[in-house]
Scaffold this motif. Structure first.
Motif, PDB file in Angstrom:
ATOM      1  N   ASP A 116      46.966  26.282  49.046  1.00 53.21           N
ATOM      2  CA  ASP A 116      48.237  26.962  49.346  1.00 53.21           C
ATOM      3  C   ASP A 116      48.647  26.727  50.802  1.00 53.21           C
ATOM      4  O   ASP A 116      49.813  26.442  51.096  1.00 53.21           O
ATOM      5  CB  ASP A 116      48.105  28.474  49.093  1.00 53.21           C
ATOM      6  CG  ASP A 116      48.024  28.792  47.597  1.00 53.21           C
ATOM      7  OD1 ASP A 116      48.298  27.879  46.784  1.00 53.21           O
ATOM      8  OD2 ASP A 116      47.689  29.939  47.255  1.00 53.21           O
ATOM      9  N   ILE A 117      47.661  26.869  51.723  1.00 52.00           N
ATOM     10  CA  ILE A 117      47.972  26.690  53.148  1.00 52.00           C
ATOM     11  C   ILE A 117      48.376  25.240  53.417  1.00 52.00           C
ATOM     12  O   ILE A 117      49.361  24.977  54.125  1.00 52.00           O
ATOM     13  CB  ILE A 117      46.763  27.113  54.020  1.00 52.00           C
ATOM     14  CG1 ILE A 117      46.491  28.622  53.851  1.00 52.00           C
ATOM     15  CG2 ILE A 117      47.017  26.773  55.493  1.00 52.00           C
ATOM     16  CD1 ILE A 117      45.206  29.106  54.514  1.00 52.00           C
ATOM     17  N   PHE A 234      55.022  30.170  58.306  1.00 51.92           N
ATOM     18  CA  PHE A 234      53.775  30.126  57.537  1.00 51.92           C
ATOM     19  C   PHE A 234      53.460  31.474  56.885  1.00 51.92           C
ATOM     20  O   PHE A 234      53.232  31.546  55.674  1.00 51.92           O
ATOM     21  CB  PHE A 234      52.612  29.686  58.429  1.00 51.92           C
ATOM     22  CG  PHE A 234      51.261  29.965  57.845  1.00 51.92           C
ATOM     23  CD1 PHE A 234      50.841  29.341  56.675  1.00 51.92           C
ATOM     24  CD2 PHE A 234      50.388  30.873  58.468  1.00 51.92           C
ATOM     25  CE1 PHE A 234      49.595  29.617  56.117  1.00 51.92           C
ATOM     26  CE2 PHE A 234      49.146  31.145  57.921  1.00 51.92           C
ATOM     27  CZ  PHE A 234      48.749  30.517  56.741  1.00 51.92           C
ATOM     28  N   MET A 238      53.296  32.624  52.941  1.00 53.13           N
ATOM     29  CA  MET A 238      51.975  33.037  52.446  1.00 53.13           C
ATOM     30  C   MET A 238      51.990  34.474  51.915  1.00 53.13           C
ATOM     31  O   MET A 238      51.426  34.759  50.869  1.00 53.13           O
ATOM     32  CB  MET A 238      50.965  32.920  53.605  1.00 53.13           C
ATOM     33  CG  MET A 238      49.535  33.037  53.199  1.00 53.13           C
ATOM     34  SD  MET A 238      48.943  31.523  52.436  1.00 53.13           S
ATOM     35  CE  MET A 238      47.372  32.096  51.835  1.00 53.13           C
ATOM     36  N   VAL A 314      39.616  30.836  56.747  1.00 53.78           N
ATOM     37  CA  VAL A 314      40.223  30.875  55.408  1.00 53.78           C
ATOM     38  C   VAL A 314      39.671  32.036  54.574  1.00 53.78           C
ATOM     39  O   VAL A 314      40.403  32.673  53.820  1.00 53.78           O
ATOM     40  CB  VAL A 314      40.013  29.539  54.670  1.00 53.78           C
ATOM     41  CG1 VAL A 314      40.697  29.561  53.314  1.00 53.78           C
ATOM     42  CG2 VAL A 314      40.546  28.386  55.488  1.00 53.78           C
ATOM     43  N   ILE A 317      41.586  35.128  55.388  1.00 53.28           N
ATOM     44  CA  ILE A 317      42.929  35.103  54.784  1.00 53.28           C
ATOM     45  C   ILE A 317      42.839  35.420  53.286  1.00 53.28           C
ATOM     46  O   ILE A 317      43.630  36.194  52.741  1.00 53.28           O
ATOM     47  CB  ILE A 317      43.570  33.703  54.965  1.00 53.28           C
ATOM     48  CG1 ILE A 317      43.548  33.300  56.436  1.00 53.28           C
ATOM     49  CG2 ILE A 317      44.946  33.634  54.311  1.00 53.28           C
ATOM     50  CD1 ILE A 317      44.817  33.416  57.186  1.00 53.28           C
TER      51      ILE A 317
END
Ligand code: 2NL
Length: 344
Positions: A116-117, A234, A238, A314, A317
């Protein structure tokens, strides 16, 4: 002789009626049409016949041979057909047995978040770069303005392999290598995902191996406002369009100025809750303007070029996004955990 031939034909065809398998049929063929059979014998005796008789008997003999041959061929077809039917019947597979249902695999939540990032930054024109996990001291520390005597370079925090080789503690070395390879060319616009290693005791929020994504942009006239706009874009892709960010002054040896970035807490929308410790904000990444010494060492003149960089964990997140309370879940591979992500 003619009668003899006709009798032979009748005898052969009568015997043929009783034949029911390939072997007996072959025996019969040999018996009547074979080299030592009666027909061959009769044909061999043709020389002794008169010139008038020879063609008549020859024709009858040929007819008899053809009749027996046809009979054998028809019987052969019949037997082959029956044998085929028997084989098909014997080899029939019972397809009424219910199949075993394959269990559905899933993308690991960590890989899903990495993807996704990556998608978000690729959408902004970035490319994805990767590099080695075993790294040289120079790329991991020295080139990032962390000389050998720097206090932030605590021996205790790094897995060393030799004096000069170590497990990378961040993915910054990939960015240094990319800058070096581009030999002063701009723009540099990359993100670098990968595993990194720190000597740490594992607990609910710490892991000695985790995943980092760092980003780097270098060009002429890159400003702090570019960093802020990029990170806002971003987090809104997200976490949703109404997500806000705030930058707090911070310090990293490789950026100046440096800033820690918070997002509005997704659980309470900024009102304050247990997850954000009543602040309404959650820290998600570190960032800053690339230190002039870092630019210089990598072959970019800091008087001509500037850049920003950022780094995020990550797992952190992903934990915030999916409400995961223990970082160790990512590495335990318990199916009860993983199966919850079959449809993300
Ligand atoms: C964090 C903070 C950061 C960088 C990483 C970087 C890389 C180069 C030059 C300058 Cl090549 N900076 N990376 C900059 C600021 C922060 O990460 O908290 N990471 C989990």
């Amino acid at each position: 002789m003619k009668e003899q031939l006709e009798a032979l034909k009748l005898e052969a065809l009568k015997e043929l009626e009783g034949v029911n398998d390939s072997k007996s049929l072959n025996d019969l063929r040999v018996k009547y049409l074979g080299k030592k059979g009666p027909l061959t014998e009769i044909l061999r005796g043709m020389g002794k016949l008169s010139n008038e008789e020879r063609p008549v008997i020859g024709q009858v003999a040929n007819e008899v041979r053809a009749a027996i041959g046809n009979g054998i061929q028809m019987k052969q077809d019949e037997i082959s057909q029956r044998e085929l039917e028997n084989r098909l019947k014997e080899e029939t597979i019972d397809i009424t047995l219910p199949g075993r249902k394959p269990s559905q695999g899933a993308i690991h939540p960590l890989n899903k978040v990495i993807q996704d990032i990556e998608d978000i930054f690729v959408g902004m024109g970035y490319t994805v770069e990767e590099g080695p996990e075993v790294e040289q001291d120079y790329y991991n520390f020295e080139a990032l303005n962390l000389p050998k005597d720097h206090p932030a370079r605590d021996m205790q925090d790094t897995f060393y392999i030799t004096e000069e080789l170590l497990m990378r503690t961040h993915t910054s070395p990939v960015q240094i290598r990319t800058m070096e390879a581009k030999k002063g060319e701009v723009p540099v616009k990359i993100i670098c995902p990968g595993r990194v290693y720190r000597r740490d005791d594992d607990d609910a929020t710490h892991s000695h191996v985790f995943t980092q994504i760092e980003g780097l942009v270098i060009d002429k006239n890159v400003r702090m406002s570019d960093l802020k706009g990029t990170l806002l874009q971003f987090v809104q892709e997200m976490y949703g369009k109404d997500t806000q960010i705030r930058l707090r002054p911070s310090f990293f040896p490789f950026t100046e100025p440096s800033a820690e970035v918070d997002v509005t807490c997704a659980s309470c929308k900024g009102d304050g809750c247990r997850i954000c410790k009543q602040t309404g904000w959650i820290e998600i990444l570190g960032s800053g303007m690339v230190h002039p010494r870092v630019l210089e060492m990598a072959g970019y003149d800091p008087n001509e070029y500037s850049g920003f960089a950022f780094g995020m964990g990550v797992e952190r997140i992903a934990m915030l996004k999916y409400g995961i309370d223990d970082i160790r879940h990512f590495f335990t591979n318990d199916l009860r955990f993983l199966n919850q992500f079959v449809r993300i």
